[in-house]
Each structure stands twice: as structure tokens, then as C-alpha cells.
Write an enzyme that holds these catalytic residues in place. Structure first.
Site, PDB file in Angstrom:
ATOM      1  N   PHE A  93       0.837  -1.198   0.000  1.00  0.00           N
ATOM      2  CA  PHE A  93       0.000   0.000   0.000  1.00  0.00           C
ATOM      3  C   PHE A  93       0.877   1.255   0.000  1.00  0.00           C
ATOM      4  CE2 PHE A  93      -2.483   3.392   1.851  1.00  0.00           C
ATOM      5  CZ  PHE A  93      -3.742   3.228   1.287  1.00  0.00           C
ATOM      6  N   ASP A  94       1.869   1.257   0.873  1.00  0.00           N
ATOM      7  CA  ASP A  94       2.746   2.427   0.977  1.00  0.00           C
ATOM      8  C   ASP A  94       3.492   2.694  -0.328  1.00  0.00           C
ATOM      9  OD1 ASP A  94       1.938   2.829   3.518  1.00  0.00           O
ATOM     10  OD2 ASP A  94       3.666   1.851   4.453  1.00  0.00           O
ATOM     11  N   SER A 118     -30.988  16.696  18.571  1.00  0.00           N
ATOM     12  CA  SER A 118     -30.531  15.882  19.682  1.00  0.00           C
ATOM     13  C   SER A 118     -31.485  14.677  19.776  1.00  0.00           C
ATOM     14  CB  SER A 118     -30.566  16.771  20.908  1.00  0.00           C
ATOM     15  OG  SER A 118     -30.216  16.061  22.030  1.00  0.00           O
ATOM     16  N   GLU A 169     -30.243   0.577  17.273  1.00  0.00           N
ATOM     17  CA  GLU A 169     -28.841   0.782  16.922  1.00  0.00           C
ATOM     18  C   GLU A 169     -28.084   1.106  18.191  1.00  0.00           C
ATOM     19  OE1 GLU A 169     -28.490   3.925  13.958  1.00  0.00           O
ATOM     20  OE2 GLU A 169     -30.364   3.204  13.076  1.00  0.00           O
ATOM     21  N   LYS A 200     -25.702   3.370  20.442  1.00  0.00           N
ATOM     22  CA  LYS A 200     -25.442   4.805  20.507  1.00  0.00           C
ATOM     23  C   LYS A 200     -23.939   4.975  20.730  1.00  0.00           C
ATOM     24  CE  LYS A 200     -27.349   8.962  22.620  1.00  0.00           C
ATOM     25  NZ  LYS A 200     -26.140   9.611  23.123  1.00  0.00           N
ATOM     26  N   ASP A 209     -20.450   6.648  21.310  1.00  0.00           N
ATOM     27  CA  ASP A 209     -20.105   7.798  22.135  1.00  0.00           C
ATOM     28  C   ASP A 209     -18.879   8.505  21.566  1.00  0.00           C
ATOM     29  OD1 ASP A 209     -20.515   9.516  24.163  1.00  0.00           O
ATOM     30  OD2 ASP A 209     -19.634   8.260  25.719  1.00  0.00           O
ATOM     31  N   GLU A 218     -20.903   9.442  13.714  1.00  0.00           N
ATOM     32  CA  GLU A 218     -20.165   9.750  14.926  1.00  0.00           C
ATOM     33  C   GLU A 218     -18.677   9.461  14.707  1.00  0.00           C
ATOM     34  OE1 GLU A 218     -22.484  10.730  17.061  1.00  0.00           O
ATOM     35  OE2 GLU A 218     -21.450  10.848  18.984  1.00  0.00           O
ATOM     36  N   TYR A 222     -24.942   6.564  10.591  1.00  0.00           N
ATOM     37  CA  TYR A 222     -26.249   6.016  10.951  1.00  0.00           C
ATOM     38  C   TYR A 222     -27.462   6.722  10.360  1.00  0.00           C
ATOM     39  CZ  TYR A 222     -25.339   9.594  14.467  1.00  0.00           C
ATOM     40  OH  TYR A 222     -25.004  10.760  15.092  1.00  0.00           O
ATOM     41  N   LYS A 278     -35.281   3.663  16.577  1.00  0.00           N
ATOM     42  CA  LYS A 278     -35.852   4.526  15.543  1.00  0.00           C
ATOM     43  C   LYS A 278     -37.033   3.841  14.889  1.00  0.00           C
ATOM     44  CE  LYS A 278     -31.287   6.442  14.642  1.00  0.00           C
ATOM     45  NZ  LYS A 278     -30.105   6.444  13.803  1.00  0.00           N
ATOM     46  N   LYS A 285     -30.332   5.141  27.500  1.00  0.00           N
ATOM     47  CA  LYS A 285     -28.937   5.141  27.981  1.00  0.00           C
ATOM     48  C   LYS A 285     -28.665   3.908  28.829  1.00  0.00           C
ATOM     49  CE  LYS A 285     -27.297   9.372  26.752  1.00  0.00           C
ATOM     50  NZ  LYS A 285     -27.395  10.643  27.437  1.00  0.00           N
ATOM     51  N   CYS A 332       6.161  21.457  46.498  1.00  0.00           N
ATOM     52  CA  CYS A 332       6.299  20.039  46.184  1.00  0.00           C
ATOM     53  C   CYS A 332       6.151  19.221  47.466  1.00  0.00           C
ATOM     54  CB  CYS A 332       7.654  19.782  45.555  1.00  0.00           C
ATOM     55  SG  CYS A 332       7.976  18.038  45.281  1.00  0.00           S
ATOM     56  N   CYS A 374       9.868  17.614  48.088  1.00  0.00           N
ATOM     57  CA  CYS A 374      11.114  18.362  48.318  1.00  0.00           C
ATOM     58  C   CYS A 374      10.844  19.816  48.723  1.00  0.00           C
ATOM     59  CB  CYS A 374      11.999  18.306  47.076  1.00  0.00           C
ATOM     60  SG  CYS A 374      11.399  19.348  45.738  1.00  0.00           S
ATOM     61  N   CYS A 397       7.081  20.491  39.741  1.00  0.00           N
ATOM     62  CA  CYS A 397       8.156  20.781  40.674  1.00  0.00           C
ATOM     63  C   CYS A 397       9.406  21.004  39.836  1.00  0.00           C
ATOM     64  CB  CYS A 397       8.367  19.610  41.643  1.00  0.00           C
ATOM     65  SG  CYS A 397       9.927  19.762  42.541  1.00  0.00           S
ATOM     66  N   CYS A 453      14.822  16.622  43.553  1.00  0.00           N
ATOM     67  CA  CYS A 453      13.527  16.120  44.021  1.00  0.00           C
ATOM     68  C   CYS A 453      13.522  14.589  43.956  1.00  0.00           C
ATOM     69  CB  CYS A 453      12.430  16.722  43.146  1.00  0.00           C
ATOM     70  SG  CYS A 453      10.770  16.265  43.649  1.00  0.00           S
TER      71      CYS A 453
HETATM   72  P1  AMP Z   1     -27.358  13.353  23.040  1.00  0.00           P
HETATM   73  O1  AMP Z   1     -26.058  14.049  22.674  1.00  0.00           O
HETATM   74  O2  AMP Z   1     -27.255  12.569  24.309  1.00  0.00           O
HETATM   75  O3  AMP Z   1     -28.538  14.256  22.932  1.00  0.00           O
HETATM   76  O4  AMP Z   1     -27.566  12.241  21.932  1.00  0.00           O
HETATM   77  C1  AMP Z   1     -27.736  12.565  20.613  1.00  0.00           C
HETATM   78  C2  AMP Z   1     -26.532  12.206  19.849  1.00  0.00           C
HETATM   79  O5  AMP Z   1     -26.308  10.810  19.838  1.00  0.00           O
HETATM   80  C3  AMP Z   1     -26.657  12.516  18.396  1.00  0.00           C
HETATM   81  O6  AMP Z   1     -26.378  13.854  18.134  1.00  0.00           O
HETATM   82  C4  AMP Z   1     -25.631  11.623  17.775  1.00  0.00           C
HETATM   83  O7  AMP Z   1     -24.416  12.317  17.657  1.00  0.00           O
HETATM   84  C5  AMP Z   1     -25.425  10.519  18.789  1.00  0.00           C
HETATM   85  N1  AMP Z   1     -25.624   9.155  18.264  1.00  0.00           N
HETATM   86  C6  AMP Z   1     -24.778   8.132  18.491  1.00  0.00           C
HETATM   87  N2  AMP Z   1     -25.191   7.007  17.888  1.00  0.00           N
HETATM   88  C7  AMP Z   1     -26.334   7.300  17.233  1.00  0.00           C
HETATM   89  C8  AMP Z   1     -27.226   6.542  16.413  1.00  0.00           C
HETATM   90  N3  AMP Z   1     -27.019   5.237  16.182  1.00  0.00           N
HETATM   91  N4  AMP Z   1     -28.291   7.186  15.888  1.00  0.00           N
HETATM   92  C9  AMP Z   1     -28.500   8.503  16.144  1.00  0.00           C
HETATM   93  N5  AMP Z   1     -27.695   9.265  16.916  1.00  0.00           N
HETATM   94  C10 AMP Z   1     -26.621   8.683  17.464  1.00  0.00           C
HETATM   95 ZN    ZN Z   2       9.977  18.229  44.240  1.00  0.00          ZN
END
Ligand code: AMP
Ligand code: ZN
Length: 664
Positions: A34-35, A80, A110, A112, A114, A169, A221, A284, A308, A402, A405, A420, A426
Site C-alpha cells: 500500500f505504501d 438531539s 442501533e 449509541k 459515544d 459519529e 447512521y 428509531k 442510555k 512540592c 522536596c 516541581c 527532588c
Molecule cells: P445526546 O447528545 O445525548 O442528545 O444524543 C444525541 C446524539 O447521539 C446525536 O447527536 C448523535 O451524535 C449521537 N448518536 C450516536 N449514535 C447514534 C445513532 N445510532 N443514531 C442517532 N444518533 C446517534
Molecule cells: Zn519536588
């Protein structure tokens, strides 16, 4: 073939290989191949700027610097999600939905993810824009940074609509996060707090080549646009996958709220097996027509609901705040807690990070605090139960001296950490530097442990790592828990460290910001210590992957007469301060493109030697098994979970002898 055709061919091939690797997790060529292709394309593009393409695979390495991110108004608002916490909440939601739409309702569940949400715009199959969520109405244009994330397709495949937005995300998988932190700690820097903040912080970095280095991932998503001819959420996930996006496969279509709860229960337990952090499930309404009928409230879609996971939290009492001094002099405040059970382990300590954090949360001794375990290993205090605070409580006064020391602490402009400055006097800094020097990844001195180092320093036998080489058996024997034999082993171990290769010696010196990787780069480039000592800051910066911060730190280290003297002494004792001719000759490309995981205990060679041999012969080392692993080299006592994973993914497991056969 004309040059233009050649360029286009290379771009297309690279795009496909990139997709195989980062989206499908199933590469068909080696990293090395690849490189080579990428390099070839880079050369052609440089010679022929007339064929510039803003979405060329070569631009994934970044390089562009953005001083101020442009504000962009979203074509479609980024909403949101409403939250639910119980079966009743979900049943209420279902009741509301069923009043508003006709027909049966089914759902997709789905995970969620983070991380940081992102909206990608594609026109004629090309990524034209990537914008952060911002306040939902407008966000920041972070396209140059997003282009460096390898799982974001720059050009689409298949039968895609002419224009659409796709939402997802940006996440930082645990493995990459842990690796970034290991490197930071080894380089004497503060580790990042958690994957999510690091992911969202990455999007706003000014230098896109910094972003390119971070192992970020993009999970999609939601497709948004006009006249898309998609009838269900499940179909939209499938379509996105077909067009080349990374869409996790865990999503599932269900027909009842009970099934939703089964999905939640399953993933509440199994989410830790996923490579990235998740904090819940998003449910959904599957039918897009019904979604449109339901529409949005001021804040969130009516057709979706987040559930959650129970946060892994505990309540306990903060007994005392103590302060640790690291080998670089950095001060870390530590919360000593009443022991409490959290996510299966007893927690006694939590990190408080720095003075700002303590002040922001107004954390005080004797407070009742909430402790949470997220992606990071050390739990953190996320808040105080102010109702339980007693009337005699006093605000925390951060230390100004500190604890070891008593030197007045300093805090540099723009840095969160106190230091420090007593570099030479130290004790924890003196001891920490020597402990770092002897540690496994550095000089790996057998027969000498961290506690013995402390003992040697406290007894006045050594004050720096060069002194180790003048230690005599007779001086060591009288020490606590030492005997003739262990003293001999210690001296022999120190003697043996003279064979440790230059790159590791360079790492062992403990120069701030010079972790294992940087040490390797410097050793490879300069070949010997004198060349590094005399290199100017400008020269250092010109070395691949060496930034100004590292260059300054290297310069500062060798500007010190004391350090120069230390290095001279090491040289006199025979420590490797240049790449040996042998080593140069020993390096081959035999293992190019192969990734190894090393597990267990070996007989003929040490783990570190084995790893070195892999790298010297062009192979790569990874700490965990994935579909990208070529071989697992297993010694005695290989971990059962690794064994299971390797057999599940059908990765060949080879012995130490098999490995040695491979390279000879
Ligand atoms: P919150 O920030 O707690 O209001 O949650 C909403 C955020 O969840 C959305 O803005 C998305 O960025 C995120 N999120 C993560 N996974 C999903 C998913 N599978 N479908 C929709 N939103 C998602
Ligand atoms: Zn120290």
C-alpha cells in the site's frame, strides 16, 4: 497508459484498498505494498499538479493547517435525541407514536456510539464538506481534518444519489486510545482523559497531519436528503454500507418494545466487547414515511429515542487528597476514597487530574462524591453530592510546594499541570528517571526493580542512571532484602544492559516527549548520539514526525552540561550510543506487511528480543488480535482470551521456533 490514466488508476486502487482495510477490516495487500503505491501516486501528483484532485487518497496524510474553522449553517438541522430510562418510558413513547401514524410500527435498534457527531455532505459521489454539530443549526467546517480519517470515503461506490448528507459519529476506539496514552505517558506527558473528549478535540486540531496520526473512526447512521427513494431506516443503513461507509452491523429490526428491551439488555452486557465506546441504544421508527409523519419537536425527532445504559457509577466518600510527583516533576492530585465496588472491581483511588478540575467541581476532603468508570482505566470523580456536605467543610487549597522536596511549584502559561522545578534534587524525580531507565521497554535491567532503585537512591549509592554502572556487589549486599545471589544478578543485569540497542537507550534517557516511537525515529535518522546532540532545532524538526515541541525538548536536554556528562559517562561504560553495524546489516524486509501479536513466555529469546526481531525484519507488532493480525507468536502461558480470539478469527498461532525459522 497516459500519465493521467495512471494517476486515476492508482487513486482508484488505493481507494479500494483503503476501503478493504478500514471499512471491511479485510485487507488484501500488505501495508508495505500500500505504501509503495501511495508513494508512487504522490510522486506523480507532485510532477503533475494539473491533475489535482481534492479527494485524492494522498491527501489523507493531512498537512493543511486551519487557523479558524469556517462556520457553516446545516442544510438540515442536527437534532438531539430524547432519552428514556425504563420500559414505561418506551411504552409511553410507543403510545404517542401510534396515535400519530397509521399501520403497524416496527423499529430499528442501533447502538449509541459515544463520540463527536458529524455531518458529511456528498455531491456526485464526492465528499464536499464535513461539519460538526455545533449548536445543531450551525457548526464548524472541519473537512480537511475529516479527510484524514481513513474510514470516511472520499469517493463513493455503487448507485448513490447525486446529493445527500450523512450523519454519524467520530469515535476513537479503545485500542488506539490506549496506545496514544501509552505513548504520552512514556514521553512524560499527561494521558488523555477519555476517548470521547479526545475524539471531539481531534476534530478541531489546527494541523490536519496531527489528526491523521490519530486512529479515529467514523460510524454512520443516518442519510438525509430529498427524493432518496429509501423506504426504511434499515434500508438506509444497508445503502450507506453499499456506498462505502462504515456502518456497524449490530443494528437490528424489531417489532415490539419487549424486543427493544432484549436488545438493550444484551448490549448492556456485551458492549465492552465492542472496540469502541457506546453509551446506550437508539431506537428509531423503521418506516421513513412514518418518520416523516411524526416529524420533530423543537429539540429532537419524535421518531427516535435514546435509551442510555446504566452509567457505571458509585457513590463514596473522599477521604483525602494526596499529591504525586512524576518523573518529569508533574504533580497529579489523587483522590483517596472509601473503597467501593464499581463495575466489578473495588475502587480506592481516583484521579483528580489537576487544580482546575478540583476547583471546577469544588471537590473537598470528606465530601460524598460520584465516581464513574468510562473508557479510561483509572476511575474519575464526576461530581459532589452537595447535600451531604458538612458545615465544617473547607474548600480545597491546592498545594503550592512540592510534597516531596518542598520547592515552590510552577505552572507554565497555558498548561493545566503544576510542576516541581527541582529537577536535580527532588527524590521522586531522581528515582523516577532511573526507574524509567531500567524499565522493561527501556534498558530492561533484570534483577533490578523499582523498589531497589528507590533504596539505592535513598542509601546514597546512586543519584543518576550512569551511577548504576559503577555499583559494586559489596555495596549492594548490605541493602534490605539483598543477598549475595541477588546482588550478583543485579550487577550482571546492569552489565547486560550494555547490549541494549541505541534506540532503546535513547528512549531510556527520559527526554520529555521522546517516547518509544520518537526514539526509534531519531535513532534511525541520526544513527548515533553525537549527531543528535549537535543537531539544531531546525534540523530536528525536519526529521519525519518530529514536531517543534519534541525538537525543543531534545535541544533543551542536550544543552544541559549535566546531561551531556551523563551521556559521556554512559558512552565510557560501553552503553550502545550508536546503531551497531551488525544491527544495520541484520535488518531485512522478510516480514514486510505482516502484523504479529506476541503472547506468553518464551524460552530461547526474550519477548523484547522477539519484538525487535519482528521489527528489524520489517514486520509490525500489535498488542491485540484482530482480523489484521497475520500471526500470533505464542509462548508458554498464552492468555486464554487471546487463544479464543485467535481461533475464532482463524489466525495462525506459531511457536517461537516456527518464528525463528521464518526469518532465517
Ligand atoms: P445526546 O447528545 O445525548 O442528545 O444524543 C444525541 C446524539 O447521539 C446525536 O447527536 C448523535 O451524535 C449521537 N448518536 C450516536 N449514535 C447514534 C445513532 N445510532 N443514531 C442517532 N444518533 C446517534
Ligand atoms: Zn519536588
Amino acid at each position: 497508459m497516459t500519465t493521467e490514466q495512471k494517476i486515476n488508476q492508482l487513486r482508484e486502487d488505493l481507494r479500494q484498498h483503503n476501503y478493504n482495510y478500514y471499512v471491511l477490516d479485510a485487507p488484501v495487500i500488505s501495508d508495505y505494498e500500500f505504501d509503495v503505491m501511495l508513494k508512487e501516486l504522490q510522486v506523480l501528483e507532485e510532477k503533475h499538479p494539473e491533475f489535482y484532485d481534492p479527494n485524492s487518497p494522498t491527501l489523507r496524510v493531512g498537512g493543511q493547517v486551519t487557523k479558524n474553522f469556517e462556520t457553516v449553517v446545516h442544510d438540515h438541522r442536527m437534532y438531539s435525541l430524547d432519552n428514556s430510562y425504563s420500559k414505561e418510558d418506551l411504552l409511553d413513547w410507543e403510545k404517542r407514536i401510534k396515535k400519530m401514524v397509521d399501520g403497524e410500527v416496527s423499529y430499528t435498534c442501533e447502538l449509541k456510539y459515544d463520540g463527536a457527531s458529524i455531518s458529511l455532505t456528498y455531491e456526485e459521489g464526492e465528499l464536499v464538506r464535513a461539519v460538526t454539530r455545533g449548536d445543531g443549526i450551525q457548526g464548524d467546517n472541519v473537512t480537511t481534518n475529516i479527510k484524514t480519517i481513513k474510514s470516511v470515503p472520499l469517493k463513493l461506490k455503487g448507485d448513490f444519489p447525486p446529493k445527500f448528507d450523512i450523519r454519524g459519529e467520530i469515535v476513537l476506539p479503545y485500542e488506539g486510545f490506549a496506545k496514544m496514552n501509552q505513548e504520552r505517558i512514556a514521553a512524560g506527558e499527561e494521558p488523555y482523559m477519555n476517548p470521547r473528549n479526545t475524539a471531539s478535540g481531534s476534530l478541531k486540531l489546527q494541523d490536519s497531519s496531527e489528526v491523521a496520526k490519530r486512529p479515529l473512526d467514523c460510524l454512520l447512521y443516518n442519510i438525509i436528503g430529498d427524493r432518496l427513494k429509501i423506504v426504511s431506516q434499515l434500508e438506509s443503513l444497508e445503502k450507506a454500507r453499499e456506498w462505502g461507509f462504515k456502518v456497524p452491523i449490530e443494528s437490528k429490526k424489531v417489532d415490539t418494545i419487549d424486543e427493544v428491551l432484549d436488545f438493550v439488555a444484551y448490549w448492556d452486557e456485551h458492549r465492552h466487547d465492542l472496540p469502541y465506546e457506546t453509551d446506550g441504544v437508539v431506537i428509531k421508527v423503521n418506516n421513513i414515511q412514518q418518520q416523516e409523519e411524526l416529524g420533530y419537536t423543537a429539540k429532537a425527532p419524535r421518531w427516535a429515542m435514546a435509551y442510555k445504559f446504566k452509567a457505571e457509577q458509585a457513590v463514596t466518600v473522599l477521604r483525602e487528597i494526596t499529591y504525586q510527583v512524576g518523573r518529569t516533576g508533574a504533580i497529579t492530585p489523587v483522590a483517596n476514597l472509601e473503597p467501593v465496588l464499581l463495575a466489578g472491581t473495588t475502587v480506592k483511588r481516583a484521579s483528580l487530574h489537576n487544580a482546575d478540575q478540583i476547583e471546577k467541581l469544588d471537590i473537598r476532603e470528606k465530601d460524598t462524591v460520584f465516581v464513574e468508570k468510562g473508557g479510561e482505566i483509572i476511575p474519575k470523580i464526576i461530581g459532589v453530592d452537595f447535600q451531604k456536605r458538612t458545615t465544617d467543610s473547607v474548600p480545597t487549597q491546592y498545594i503550592s510546594q512540592c510534597p516531596e522536596c518542598h520547592t515552590a511549584l510552577i505552572r507554565k502559561e497555558g498548561e493545566a499541570q503544576h510542576y516541581c522545578p527541582n529537577y536535580e534534587g527532588c527524590p521522586p524525580q531522581i528515582i523516577g528517571r532511573i526507574q524509567h531507565y531500567i524499565s522493561r521497554k527501556a534498558m530492561d535491567i533484570e534483577g533490578l526493580g523499582g523498589e531497589t532503585v528507590a533504596l539505592l537512591v535513598n542509601e546514597g549509592l546512586i543519584v543518576n542512571y550512569a551511577d548504576l554502572y559503577e555499583l559494586k556487589k559489596e555495596q549492594v549486599i548490605p541493602l534490605e532484602r539483598m543477598a549475595e545471589k541477588s546482588a550478583e544478578n543485579l550487577i550482571a543485569g546492569i552489565e547486560k544492559s550494555k547490549e541494549i540497542p541505541f534506540e532503546r537507550v535513547l528512549f531510556a534517557l527520559g527526554i520529555r516527549y521522546v517516547g518509544e516511537t520518537v526514539a526509534k525515529k531519531l535513532a534511525k535518522h541520526y544513527k548515533n548520539i553525537d549527531a543528535i546532540v549537535t543537531a539544531t532545532e531546525e534540523e530536528l524538526v525536519n526529521v519525519d514526525e518530529i514536531g517543534i515541541k519534541i525538537a525543543q525538548s531534545v535541544k533543551e536536554f542536550f544543552d544541559s552540561e549535566k546531561n551531556k556528562l551523563l551521556v559521556d559517562r554512559l558512552k565510557q561504560y560501553g552503553v550502545q550510543l550508536e546503531i551497531s553495524a551488525d544491527k544495520l546489516a541484520n535488518q531485512t524486509d522478510t516480514l514486510n506487511g505482516q502484523t504479529f501479536v506476541v503472547s506468553g513466555v518464551f524460552e530461547k529469546i526474550s519477548r523484547n528480543e522477539l519484538k525487535k526481531m519482528i521489527e528489524d525484519n520489517g514486520g509490525k507488532i500489535s498488542s491485540s488480535i484482530s482480523s489484521k493480525t497475520s500471526f500470533v507468536v505464542a509462548g508458554a502461558n498464552m492468555g486464554p482470551s487471546k487463544l479464543e480470539k485467535a481461533s475464532k478469527l482463524e489466525i495462525p498461532i506459531i511457536s517461537e521456533d516456527d518464528f525463528l525459522d521464518k526469518i532465517t
